[in-house]
Enzyme design. Structure first.
Site, PDB file in Angstrom:
ATOM      1  N   SER A   1      27.907  25.367   9.131  1.00 37.83           N
ATOM      2  CA  SER A   1      27.002  24.280   9.513  1.00 37.83           C
ATOM      3  C   SER A   1      27.558  22.928   9.062  1.00 37.83           C
ATOM      4  O   SER A   1      28.609  22.502   9.526  1.00 37.83           O
ATOM      5  CB  SER A   1      25.614  24.561   8.918  1.00 37.83           C
ATOM      6  OG  SER A   1      24.659  23.658   9.409  1.00 37.83           O
TER       7      SER A   1
ATOM      8  N   ASP B   1      20.638  28.460  18.833  1.00 37.74           N
ATOM      9  CA  ASP B   1      20.632  27.864  17.495  1.00 37.74           C
ATOM     10  C   ASP B   1      19.686  26.667  17.474  1.00 37.74           C
ATOM     11  O   ASP B   1      19.900  25.691  18.193  1.00 37.74           O
ATOM     12  CB  ASP B   1      22.058  27.426  17.135  1.00 37.74           C
ATOM     13  CG  ASP B   1      22.201  26.946  15.692  1.00 37.74           C
ATOM     14  OD1 ASP B   1      21.196  26.492  15.111  1.00 37.74           O
ATOM     15  OD2 ASP B   1      23.316  27.010  15.158  1.00 37.74           O
TER      16      ASP B   1
ATOM     17  N   HIS C   1      20.967  30.272  13.657  1.00 41.19           N
ATOM     18  CA  HIS C   1      21.799  29.405  12.817  1.00 41.19           C
ATOM     19  C   HIS C   1      22.246  30.169  11.566  1.00 41.19           C
ATOM     20  O   HIS C   1      21.427  30.572  10.740  1.00 41.19           O
ATOM     21  CB  HIS C   1      21.006  28.162  12.415  1.00 41.19           C
ATOM     22  CG  HIS C   1      21.829  27.087  11.777  1.00 41.19           C
ATOM     23  ND1 HIS C   1      22.683  26.273  12.489  1.00 41.19           N
ATOM     24  CD2 HIS C   1      21.945  26.697  10.481  1.00 41.19           C
ATOM     25  CE1 HIS C   1      23.266  25.423  11.678  1.00 41.19           C
ATOM     26  NE2 HIS C   1      22.848  25.662  10.445  1.00 41.19           N
TER      27      HIS C   1
END
Length: 405
Positions: A205, A331, A360
């Protein structure tokens, strides 16, 4: 073995005299059909040569991804993974290194001295892990990645962003997605300790954003042989808009904002020198936190300017090492309308693997998805392919030998 649709309906027909059985069989058939539609082969966007390398050494890219049948949608995948993912036992060796501005960075090492494959420490391949926005070396997904690394005989080190690893802030400086100076310091330190050991960067991320920005900025001088990202937000403005949707704010934005504020509270004494901490702590979204804190620390005129600078999508052409990026279309923090498909199509060294489902930093599989997931298995295959077939991946990505260190 899964039964066929015909066999399933035949079984239901034979039970027609029992209404409750008919209902159960019909419901099972409907769920089976729905789950079957969710099981799809990921889409791989890459050059032909890089694709051939991945198909040969990372067979997961060609296999159907079968998400956990009861985790419908990316939000549920993300929440279930965050709440219930198993935490593997990992013993770290902590090291604090200093920066040129007087700050310190916390590194957590797993040296893997018992490695039977790479007995010589000086040449043992190393994976540098970059956690997410509020994550650190204790995050469950990081512990699983560490397991993937060590079981293959490699060494790993987790780069905890300033103030995120439990260490004290010595200066009123934290971190941003666009500022790669701390990462550069860490890579220089790792390469200084083990100049003959190849280093691969793996970012989750926010950590993926930071890694890609670093690789683009340093080009052929990055000190890394390859990069791997999971659930990277490609366009920070679009990600901010997505995570500010009402349900996403409730499930994710609020939680992440509270995590950022807790880090500020822990280091309030030193941070009060550079801002109105009471105002910062009233932030209700990541964007508000960045407007009240991050952009002031790093000299941006607006949050929009910061997000544009932090977005890695348009910087990919400047990268010079092999990179594999994994994203899910559902996501909630990295919307698919931001995926840089056309950019990646024209690059020889970047591959983008897209699953229809996965959420995610989740990618849960199996009925009880609390152990190893798709993303960890893919990472294990890729890191092994990079370290065990260095010449092949350089050739596949059109990279000359002297361009990788």
């Amino acid at each position: 073995m899964l039964i066929s649709h015909l066999e399933l309906w035949t079984t239901c027909w034979e039970c027609v005299s029992r209404p409750y059985t008919v209902f159960i069989c019909s419901l099972t058939a409907a769920l089976y059909c729905l789950w079957g539609r969710k099981c799809q082969t990921p889409g791989l966007i890459s050059s032909k040569a890089f694709s051939a390398f991945l198909h040969k050494h990372c067979p997961l890219v060609a296999e159907r991804f079968s998400p956990t049948p009861w985790c419908w949608g990316g939000r549920l995948q993300t929440v279930v993974c965050a709440l219930f993912k198993s935490r593997l036992p990992v013993t770290y060796r902590n090291e604090l290194i200093h920066t040129v501005d007087g700050g310190q960075i916390s590194l957590d090492w797993v040296d893997n001295q018992a490695s039977a494959t790479y007995t010589e420490s000086s040449t043992r391949p190393t994976v540098l892990i970059l956690p997410g926005l509020t994550g650190n070396s204790q995050a469950a997904y990081v512990l699983h990645i560490v397991s993937q690394v060590t079981r293959r005989g490699y060494r790993c080190v987790v780069f905890n962003n300033r103030g995120a690893g439990g260490e004290e802030l010595l200066t009123p400086v934290t971190y941003s997605g666009a500022n790669t100076s701390d990462l550069e310091r860490v890579v220089h330190h790792v390469k200084g300790l083990y100049p003959h050991a190849p280093v691969l960067g793996a970012g989750f991320s926010f950590g993926g954003m930071l890694l890609l920005n670093y690789l683009a900025r340093k080009r052929t001088e990055s000190g890394l042989v390859a990069g791997f990202t999971i659930s990277v937000p490609w366009d920070a403005l679009k990600s901010a808009a997505s995570v500010e949707e009402p349900l996403n704010w409730l499930l994710f934005n609020k939680y992440l904002t509270n995590g950022l504020c807790r880090a500020v509270i822990r280091n309030r004494k030193v941070l009060e020198k550079v801002g109105d901490i009471d105002h910062v702590l009233k932030a209700q979204t990541i964007r508000e936190f960045d407007e009240r804190f991050t952009i002031l620390q790093f000299g941006y005129k607006s949050c929009t300017d910061y997000y544009r600078d932090a977005s890695p999508d348009k910087k990919l052409p400047s990268t010079a090492v092999p990179i594999l990026c994994l994203n899910a279309a559902d996501d909630p923090l990295s919307p698919q309308n931001a995926f840089p498909l056309s950019i990646v199509q024209g690059l020889p060294n970047v591959a983008l693997l897209l699953t229809a489902h996965g959420g995610h930093i989740a990618f849960l599989q199996g009925l009880f998805p609390f152990g190893e997931t798709y993303m960890e298995r893919l990472f294990g295959q890729f890191v092994q392919a990079v370290f065990e077939h260095p010449s092949d991946i350089k050739k596949a990505c059109g990279i000359k030998e002297e361009k990788m260190s």
